[in-house]
Design a protein around this motif. Structure first.
Motif, PDB file in Angstrom:
ATOM      1  N   ALA B 144       0.837  -1.207   0.000  1.00  0.00           N
ATOM      2  CA  ALA B 144       0.000   0.000   0.000  1.00  0.00           C
ATOM      3  C   ALA B 144       0.869   1.254   0.000  1.00  0.00           C
ATOM      4  CB  ALA B 144      -0.912  -0.003   1.221  1.00  0.00           C
ATOM      5  N   ARG B 145       1.936   1.213   0.764  1.00  0.00           N
ATOM      6  CA  ARG B 145       2.828   2.360   0.903  1.00  0.00           C
ATOM      7  C   ARG B 145       3.468   2.715  -0.442  1.00  0.00           C
ATOM      8  NH1 ARG B 145       3.374   6.279   4.750  1.00  0.00           N
ATOM      9  NH2 ARG B 145       5.463   7.126   4.706  1.00  0.00           N
ATOM     10  N   LEU B 146       3.803   1.687  -1.210  1.00  0.00           N
ATOM     11  CA  LEU B 146       4.458   1.928  -2.498  1.00  0.00           C
ATOM     12  C   LEU B 146       3.450   2.165  -3.626  1.00  0.00           C
ATOM     13  CD1 LEU B 146       7.376  -0.641  -2.193  1.00  0.00           C
ATOM     14  CD2 LEU B 146       7.484   1.833  -1.930  1.00  0.00           C
ATOM     15  N   ASN B 147       2.170   2.124  -3.298  1.00  0.00           N
ATOM     16  CA  ASN B 147       1.123   2.446  -4.281  1.00  0.00           C
ATOM     17  C   ASN B 147       0.143   3.412  -3.631  1.00  0.00           C
ATOM     18  OD1 ASN B 147       1.532   0.446  -6.675  1.00  0.00           O
ATOM     19  ND2 ASN B 147       1.797  -0.761  -4.827  1.00  0.00           N
ATOM     20  N   ARG B 148       0.658   4.531  -3.198  1.00  0.00           N
ATOM     21  CA  ARG B 148      -0.157   5.433  -2.388  1.00  0.00           C
ATOM     22  C   ARG B 148      -1.357   6.010  -3.133  1.00  0.00           C
ATOM     23  NH1 ARG B 148       3.673   9.360   1.119  1.00  0.00           N
ATOM     24  NH2 ARG B 148       4.635   7.788   2.403  1.00  0.00           N
ATOM     25  N   GLY B 149      -1.189   6.209  -4.434  1.00  0.00           N
ATOM     26  CA  GLY B 149      -2.262   6.840  -5.213  1.00  0.00           C
ATOM     27  C   GLY B 149      -3.556   6.049  -5.154  1.00  0.00           C
ATOM     28  N   ASN B 150      -3.449   4.756  -5.390  1.00  0.00           N
ATOM     29  CA  ASN B 150      -4.627   3.889  -5.359  1.00  0.00           C
ATOM     30  C   ASN B 150      -4.211   2.524  -4.815  1.00  0.00           C
ATOM     31  OD1 ASN B 150      -7.042   2.590  -5.758  1.00  0.00           O
ATOM     32  ND2 ASN B 150      -6.747   2.317  -7.958  1.00  0.00           N
ATOM     33  N   PRO B 151      -4.117   2.386  -3.490  1.00  0.00           N
ATOM     34  CA  PRO B 151      -3.587   1.142  -2.928  1.00  0.00           C
ATOM     35  C   PRO B 151      -4.549  -0.046  -2.976  1.00  0.00           C
ATOM     36  CG  PRO B 151      -4.231   2.630  -1.167  1.00  0.00           C
ATOM     37  CD  PRO B 151      -4.465   3.363  -2.448  1.00  0.00           C
ATOM     38  N   ARG B 152      -5.841   0.216  -3.198  1.00  0.00           N
ATOM     39  CA  ARG B 152      -6.840  -0.860  -3.065  1.00  0.00           C
ATOM     40  C   ARG B 152      -6.566  -2.040  -4.008  1.00  0.00           C
ATOM     41  NH1 ARG B 152     -10.837   2.086  -3.746  1.00  0.00           N
ATOM     42  NH2 ARG B 152     -11.496   1.540  -5.827  1.00  0.00           N
ATOM     43  N   MET B 153      -6.446  -1.748  -5.302  1.00  0.00           N
ATOM     44  CA  MET B 153      -6.258  -2.831  -6.265  1.00  0.00           C
ATOM     45  C   MET B 153      -4.935  -3.574  -6.048  1.00  0.00           C
ATOM     46  SD  MET B 153      -4.730  -3.935  -9.184  1.00  0.00           S
ATOM     47  CE  MET B 153      -4.109  -2.602 -10.181  1.00  0.00           C
ATOM     48  N   PRO B 154      -3.791  -2.862  -5.889  1.00  0.00           N
ATOM     49  CA  PRO B 154      -2.536  -3.591  -5.678  1.00  0.00           C
ATOM     50  C   PRO B 154      -2.564  -4.490  -4.444  1.00  0.00           C
ATOM     51  CG  PRO B 154      -2.083  -1.315  -6.218  1.00  0.00           C
ATOM     52  CD  PRO B 154      -3.554  -1.408  -6.039  1.00  0.00           C
ATOM     53  N   VAL B 155      -3.133  -3.981  -3.335  1.00  0.00           N
ATOM     54  CA  VAL B 155      -3.184  -4.788  -2.112  1.00  0.00           C
ATOM     55  C   VAL B 155      -4.075  -6.002  -2.315  1.00  0.00           C
ATOM     56  CG1 VAL B 155      -3.915  -4.806   0.319  1.00  0.00           C
ATOM     57  CG2 VAL B 155      -2.684  -2.844  -0.581  1.00  0.00           C
ATOM     58  N   MET B 156      -5.221  -5.793  -2.977  1.00  0.00           N
ATOM     59  CA  MET B 156      -6.125  -6.923  -3.219  1.00  0.00           C
ATOM     60  C   MET B 156      -5.498  -7.937  -4.167  1.00  0.00           C
ATOM     61  SD  MET B 156      -9.882  -5.245  -3.386  1.00  0.00           S
ATOM     62  CE  MET B 156     -10.679  -6.753  -3.882  1.00  0.00           C
ATOM     63  N   ALA B 157      -4.765  -7.451  -5.167  1.00  0.00           N
ATOM     64  CA  ALA B 157      -4.114  -8.370  -6.110  1.00  0.00           C
ATOM     65  C   ALA B 157      -3.061  -9.201  -5.380  1.00  0.00           C
ATOM     66  CB  ALA B 157      -3.477  -7.582  -7.251  1.00  0.00           C
ATOM     67  N   TYR B 158      -2.298  -8.557  -4.507  1.00  0.00           N
ATOM     68  CA  TYR B 158      -1.280  -9.287  -3.746  1.00  0.00           C
ATOM     69  C   TYR B 158      -1.939 -10.306  -2.805  1.00  0.00           C
ATOM     70  CZ  TYR B 158       2.132 -10.262  -0.115  1.00  0.00           C
ATOM     71  OH  TYR B 158       2.921 -10.919   0.793  1.00  0.00           O
ATOM     72  N   ALA B 159      -2.996  -9.873  -2.110  1.00  0.00           N
ATOM     73  CA  ALA B 159      -3.700 -10.785  -1.193  1.00  0.00           C
ATOM     74  C   ALA B 159      -4.273 -11.977  -1.964  1.00  0.00           C
ATOM     75  CB  ALA B 159      -4.810 -10.036  -0.460  1.00  0.00           C
ATOM     76  N   ALA B 160      -4.819 -11.696  -3.152  1.00  0.00           N
ATOM     77  CA  ALA B 160      -5.373 -12.781  -3.977  1.00  0.00           C
ATOM     78  C   ALA B 160      -4.259 -13.751  -4.381  1.00  0.00           C
ATOM     79  CB  ALA B 160      -6.054 -12.205  -5.218  1.00  0.00           C
TER      80      ALA B 160
END
Lengths: 118, 223
Positions: B144-160
């Motif tokens: 999330a920290r490294l994708n501050r602009g829109n962390p939702r999708m990157p975090v969800m993709a990683y969790a998935a």
């Protein structure tokens, strides 16, 4: 060959579901929001359609400039959420007509699809 | 009007994890459908499909961002695995077994000690779960920290990706590896729960469980 591929890249080819959504939007006119759109698709296709897919498609069409969205007033029966009305833009109408023309051309003279054979 | 109850958890999940900015309208449509007699099962199914469709759409649109998020999230455990293995791991196993259990090779090397590890030593299980949570939280936070602009999708993709890998891992152990002794069901349950728990803490670390500014930002975009 080069000209053909460039021409194809410039055109926005619609998937069959996108075309279905566009036709439903045209059919519904000013009353086109999520619930009637999904009901109309279900009624005409006879299949249940996930709302998420309908919205994903509408979003894609909006990005392509074929559909415009507008928020209505929030209502109590929707838990205070506003309806989002969709309508086809001039560009969208042009694309639908182009697709129709293309499909009509492709449909002509296909013995395998003549009545009773398919 | 028919006042049919709306599944609150499903609605919360859609609001929290739905990737579309038009989620509020979608929730309204689902409520309207539910009021007109659709079942709870139908509602849940629509919510899960909407979350999945939203995530897949975002991933398609931002392929590079997705690859970057998954690479960042996995970089810590992978670096740990390749840089420190096998020297440090062996040493740590003697000193602190609960650190090594995070390691993929743990399942191969110390498989026979699993039962002793989980039930035999006081605190081992709690330590294992705590470390699993801590690592998941930190990785989620990092993505999330490294994708501050829109962390939702990157975090969800990683969790998935973590969830899919965990499922593949257990499927491999349950179906493919015939020589190994069968896992004691409660232990299997603990590890499966721990894997899924790590997905939840990744989402928490990424800030997706917080009732944050997102809601306000969302309202601002829709009004």
């Amino acid at each position: 060959m080069f000209i053909t591929s460039e021409h194809m890249a410039q055109r926005n080819h619609m998937s069959s579901f996108e075309l279905m959504v566009m036709l439903v939007l045209i059919r519904l006119g000013d009353e086109a929001y999520g619930v009637p759109i999904s009901r109309e698709i279900e009624r005409t296709s006879g299949r249940e359609v996930p709302m998420g897919s309908v919205y994903a498609t509408l979003e894609r069409l909006e990005t392509k400039g074929m559909v415009a969205a507008e928020l209505g007033e929030p209502t109590v029966e929707r838990g205070g959420r506003a309806k989002r009305y969709f309508k086809v833009t001039a560009r969208g109408l042009r694309e639908v007509r182009d697709t129709q023309r293309t499909l009509m051309q492709l449909w002509k003279n296909l013995p395998a699809l003549e009545r009773g054979k398919a | 009007m028919n006042h049919t109850s709306v599944p609150r958890i499903a609605t919360w999940l859609l609001k929290r994890f739905g990737c579309s900015p038009k989620n509020d309208s979608l929730v309204g449509d689902l409520i309207e459908h539910r009021q007109s007699g659709r079942s709870r099962f139908w509602y849940w199914k629509q919510v899960l499909v909407a979350i999945a469709a939203g995530l897949v759409g975002e991933i398609r649109e931002h392929k590079l961002l997705t690859v970057r998020a998954i690479a960042i999230g996995w970089s810590v455990p992978i670096l740990y695995h390749f840089v420190f293995h096998p020297f440090i791991v062996e040493m740590l196993w003697r000193l602190e077994p609960w650190i090594v259990v995070q390691h993929p090779s743990f399942y191969h090397s110390y498989y026979h000690d699993l039962e002793r590890f989980v039930w035999g030593e006081s605190g081992s299980l709690l330590q294992f779960l705590a470390l699993q949570c801590l690592l998941g939280f930190l990785n989620g936070w990092l993505v999330a920290r490294l994708n501050r602009g829109n962390p939702r999708m990157p975090v969800m993709a990683y969790a998935a990706s973590v969830s899919i890998c965990a499922m593949m891992n257990w499927t491999y152990y349950l179906l493919v590896t015939g020589q190994m002794p069968p896992l004691f069901p409660p232990i299997l349950f603990v590890f499966v729960v721990a894997d899924q728990l790590s997905v939840v803490v990744i989402l928490a670390g990424g800030g997706l469980l917080r009732d944050s500014k997102r809601k306000d930002a969302f309202r601002a975009t829709t009004t």
